[in-house]
Write a protein that holds these residues in place. Structure first.
Motif, PDB file in Angstrom:
ATOM      1  N   THR A 183      39.136  37.066  20.843  1.00  0.00           N
ATOM      2  CA  THR A 183      39.581  36.701  22.183  1.00  0.00           C
ATOM      3  C   THR A 183      38.796  37.510  23.209  1.00  0.00           C
ATOM      4  OG1 THR A 183      41.809  36.112  21.457  1.00  0.00           O
ATOM      5  CG2 THR A 183      41.528  36.641  23.788  1.00  0.00           C
ATOM      6  N   VAL A 184      38.205  36.811  24.153  1.00  0.00           N
ATOM      7  CA  VAL A 184      37.481  37.446  25.251  1.00  0.00           C
ATOM      8  C   VAL A 184      38.295  37.233  26.524  1.00  0.00           C
ATOM      9  CG1 VAL A 184      35.318  37.588  26.529  1.00  0.00           C
ATOM     10  CG2 VAL A 184      35.291  36.956  24.104  1.00  0.00           C
ATOM     11  N   THR A 185      38.655  38.322  27.179  1.00  0.00           N
ATOM     12  CA  THR A 185      39.504  38.251  28.364  1.00  0.00           C
ATOM     13  C   THR A 185      38.808  38.900  29.553  1.00  0.00           C
ATOM     14  OG1 THR A 185      41.525  38.336  27.034  1.00  0.00           O
ATOM     15  CG2 THR A 185      41.731  38.872  29.370  1.00  0.00           C
ATOM     16  N   TYR A 186      38.715  38.154  30.635  1.00  0.00           N
ATOM     17  CA  TYR A 186      38.282  38.701  31.925  1.00  0.00           C
ATOM     18  C   TYR A 186      39.521  38.896  32.772  1.00  0.00           C
ATOM     19  CZ  TYR A 186      37.162  38.183  36.904  1.00  0.00           C
ATOM     20  OH  TYR A 186      37.116  38.339  38.277  1.00  0.00           O
ATOM     21  N   ALA A 187      39.629  40.042  33.442  1.00  0.00           N
ATOM     22  CA  ALA A 187      40.749  40.296  34.340  1.00  0.00           C
ATOM     23  C   ALA A 187      40.234  40.902  35.638  1.00  0.00           C
ATOM     24  CB  ALA A 187      41.775  41.219  33.699  1.00  0.00           C
ATOM     25  N   CYS A 188      40.612  40.282  36.728  1.00  0.00           N
ATOM     26  CA  CYS A 188      40.344  40.812  38.069  1.00  0.00           C
ATOM     27  C   CYS A 188      41.660  41.385  38.581  1.00  0.00           C
ATOM     28  CB  CYS A 188      39.842  39.699  38.979  1.00  0.00           C
ATOM     29  SG  CYS A 188      39.641  40.171  40.707  1.00  0.00           S
ATOM     30  N   SER A 189      41.737  42.711  38.631  1.00  0.00           N
ATOM     31  CA  SER A 189      42.990  43.388  38.972  1.00  0.00           C
ATOM     32  C   SER A 189      42.877  44.022  40.350  1.00  0.00           C
ATOM     33  CB  SER A 189      43.318  44.461  37.929  1.00  0.00           C
ATOM     34  OG  SER A 189      43.468  43.897  36.647  1.00  0.00           O
ATOM     35  N   LYS A 190      43.852  43.732  41.188  1.00  0.00           N
ATOM     36  CA  LYS A 190      43.896  44.279  42.544  1.00  0.00           C
ATOM     37  C   LYS A 190      45.272  44.886  42.799  1.00  0.00           C
ATOM     38  CE  LYS A 190      40.672  40.715  44.212  1.00  0.00           C
ATOM     39  NZ  LYS A 190      39.502  41.609  44.300  1.00  0.00           N
ATOM     40  N   ASN A 191      45.342  45.744  43.818  1.00  0.00           N
ATOM     41  CA  ASN A 191      46.603  46.390  44.198  1.00  0.00           C
ATOM     42  C   ASN A 191      47.219  47.126  43.009  1.00  0.00           C
ATOM     43  OD1 ASN A 191      48.782  47.225  45.705  1.00  0.00           O
ATOM     44  ND2 ASN A 191      49.799  45.227  45.727  1.00  0.00           N
ATOM     45  N   ILE A 192      46.479  48.108  42.492  1.00  0.00           N
ATOM     46  CA  ILE A 192      46.901  48.897  41.336  1.00  0.00           C
ATOM     47  C   ILE A 192      47.542  50.186  41.829  1.00  0.00           C
ATOM     48  CG2 ILE A 192      46.114  50.088  39.266  1.00  0.00           C
ATOM     49  CD1 ILE A 192      43.756  48.098  39.199  1.00  0.00           C
ATOM     50  N   ASP A 193      48.773  50.438  41.416  1.00  0.00           N
ATOM     51  CA  ASP A 193      49.513  51.590  41.936  1.00  0.00           C
ATOM     52  C   ASP A 193      48.815  52.916  41.665  1.00  0.00           C
ATOM     53  OD1 ASP A 193      51.469  50.106  43.095  1.00  0.00           O
ATOM     54  OD2 ASP A 193      53.032  50.565  41.621  1.00  0.00           O
ATOM     55  N   TRP A 194      48.399  53.170  40.415  1.00  0.00           N
ATOM     56  CA  TRP A 194      47.861  54.496  40.094  1.00  0.00           C
ATOM     57  C   TRP A 194      46.487  54.739  40.709  1.00  0.00           C
ATOM     58  CZ3 TRP A 194      43.582  55.945  37.055  1.00  0.00           C
ATOM     59  CH2 TRP A 194      42.952  54.926  36.362  1.00  0.00           C
ATOM     60  N   LEU A 195      45.871  53.657  41.235  1.00  0.00           N
ATOM     61  CA  LEU A 195      44.599  53.786  41.955  1.00  0.00           C
ATOM     62  C   LEU A 195      44.795  53.653  43.464  1.00  0.00           C
ATOM     63  CD1 LEU A 195      42.157  51.766  39.645  1.00  0.00           C
ATOM     64  CD2 LEU A 195      42.302  54.252  39.925  1.00  0.00           C
ATOM     65  N   GLY A 213      46.141  51.449  45.262  1.00  0.00           N
ATOM     66  CA  GLY A 213      45.885  50.122  45.784  1.00  0.00           C
ATOM     67  C   GLY A 213      44.504  49.576  45.504  1.00  0.00           C
ATOM     68  N   HIS A 214      43.596  50.400  44.978  1.00  0.00           N
ATOM     69  CA  HIS A 214      42.260  49.913  44.634  1.00  0.00           C
ATOM     70  C   HIS A 214      42.328  49.026  43.384  1.00  0.00           C
ATOM     71  CE1 HIS A 214      40.247  52.478  47.574  1.00  0.00           C
ATOM     72  NE2 HIS A 214      41.065  53.460  47.201  1.00  0.00           N
ATOM     73  N   GLY A 215      41.214  48.381  43.039  1.00  0.00           N
ATOM     74  CA  GLY A 215      41.191  47.507  41.884  1.00  0.00           C
ATOM     75  C   GLY A 215      39.876  47.577  41.140  1.00  0.00           C
ATOM     76  N   TYR A 216      39.784  46.817  40.064  1.00  0.00           N
ATOM     77  CA  TYR A 216      38.550  46.738  39.289  1.00  0.00           C
ATOM     78  C   TYR A 216      38.597  45.501  38.401  1.00  0.00           C
ATOM     79  CZ  TYR A 216      41.298  48.731  35.394  1.00  0.00           C
ATOM     80  OH  TYR A 216      42.241  48.959  34.420  1.00  0.00           O
ATOM     81  N   ASN A 217      37.444  45.184  37.808  1.00  0.00           N
ATOM     82  CA  ASN A 217      37.330  44.041  36.895  1.00  0.00           C
ATOM     83  C   ASN A 217      37.000  44.523  35.489  1.00  0.00           C
ATOM     84  OD1 ASN A 217      37.678  42.411  39.151  1.00  0.00           O
ATOM     85  ND2 ASN A 217      35.493  42.039  39.424  1.00  0.00           N
ATOM     86  N   LEU A 218      37.414  43.734  34.504  1.00  0.00           N
ATOM     87  CA  LEU A 218      37.106  44.065  33.110  1.00  0.00           C
ATOM     88  C   LEU A 218      36.831  42.803  32.318  1.00  0.00           C
ATOM     89  CD1 LEU A 218      39.605  43.337  30.958  1.00  0.00           C
ATOM     90  CD2 LEU A 218      40.673  45.278  32.083  1.00  0.00           C
TER      91      LEU A 218
END
Length: 270
Positions: A64-76, A78-83
């Motif tokens: 399984t290949v998963t792309y995730a665009c994550s925004k509004n991350i509490d521990w960062l 409010g910053h985000g990142y992609n994986l």
């Protein structure tokens, strides 16, 4: 007075500046996550060659290949990142723990902070890549990853539609009892030779989905040379050489994820 570690605190390198900051607003919640998930059947024996004992390939050899665009991350804050992460369907058969779930082969991320935390604390094999936000053109979702200016992978999902009630029920039944993301926390001895830590890990999470669509996915792995990607080419080529024997329905979802569950914490598997 020299620096000493507090055994009750959580540290990461460099530890001598003190424990990891714990802000009152920090949590494990990723509040805005858009994901593309593409799964395919591969060769069982070839996949098994990349699974350390006591992991075994599950009934079906599924990558399984998963792309995730994550925004509004509490521990960062409010910053985000992609994986882009790559997992295999496995069974962990240890002396004490027998679990069905997924084994993380590799995760590319485009931000250093989650890479370091995932590697040091959870045993997730995270490495760096440039991963742009996904595009949606003519109903087709696309994204990719690259490093040193050379493509690692292209992902796309087309012909999206809403799932039927039967498909939603079947998906939930197939996932039941298998939501166990696992990995191997390996740290070499100082100097790079020998082993300091080599242990199986479980790093649970919890997701809520607000939107879901099914479609037809495609994974296009690239073959790279040492000159193109000197630190990762062997990883990319190994994954590219696992044959795609057939695709399962691809999924696009929107929702949120919590990576810190007090009742289901990251632990070592035995």
């Amino acid at each position: 007075m020299s620096f000493t570690l507090d055994p009750r605190a959580s540290y990461m390198m460099p530890a001598h500046f003190g424990p990891r900051p714990m802000h009152p607003n920090s949590s494990g919640w990723y509040h805005d996550v858009t994901a593309m998930t593409i799964s395919y059947i591969t060769d069982r024996e070839k996949l098994a060659a990349y699974l350390p004992a006591p992991y075994e390939v599950d009934e079906e050899a599924v990558i399984t290949v998963t792309y995730a665009c994550s925004k509004n991350i509490d521990w960062l804050a409010g910053h985000g990142y992609n994986l882009i992460g790559v997992t295999a369907a496995v069974i962990h058969k240890g002396e004490k723990d027998t679990l069905r779930g997924t084994y993380t082969l590799v995760v590319w991320e485009n931000l250093t902070d989650p890479i370091l935390a995932g590697r040091e604390l959870q045993g997730i094999p995270k490495i760096y890549a440039d991963i742009p936000d996904h595009s949606l053109i003519g109903g087709k979702w696309r994204t990719n990853a690259s490093h040193f200016g050379h493509k690692i992978i292209d992902l796309s999902i087309d012909n999206l539609r809403a799932p039927t009630e039967a498909e939603l029920k079947l998906g939930a039944e197939m996932q039941e009892g298998r939501d166990n993301p696992m990995g191997c926390r390996y740290l070499a001895a100082a100097g790079g030779f020998g082993t300091a830590i080599n242990e199986a890990t479980l790093f649970p999470s919890e997701s809520t989905v607000s939107e879901v669509q099914l479609g037809e996915g495609k994974v296009d792995w690239k073959h790279l040379t040492w000159e193109q990607n000197p630190t990762q080419f062997h990883i990319v080529n190994a994954l590219a050489e696992l044959p795609i024997l057939g695709y399962l329905p691809a999924v696009v979802t929107k929702g949120s994820t919590n990576l810190v569950l007090p009742e289901r914490f990251t632990r070592t598997l035995k």
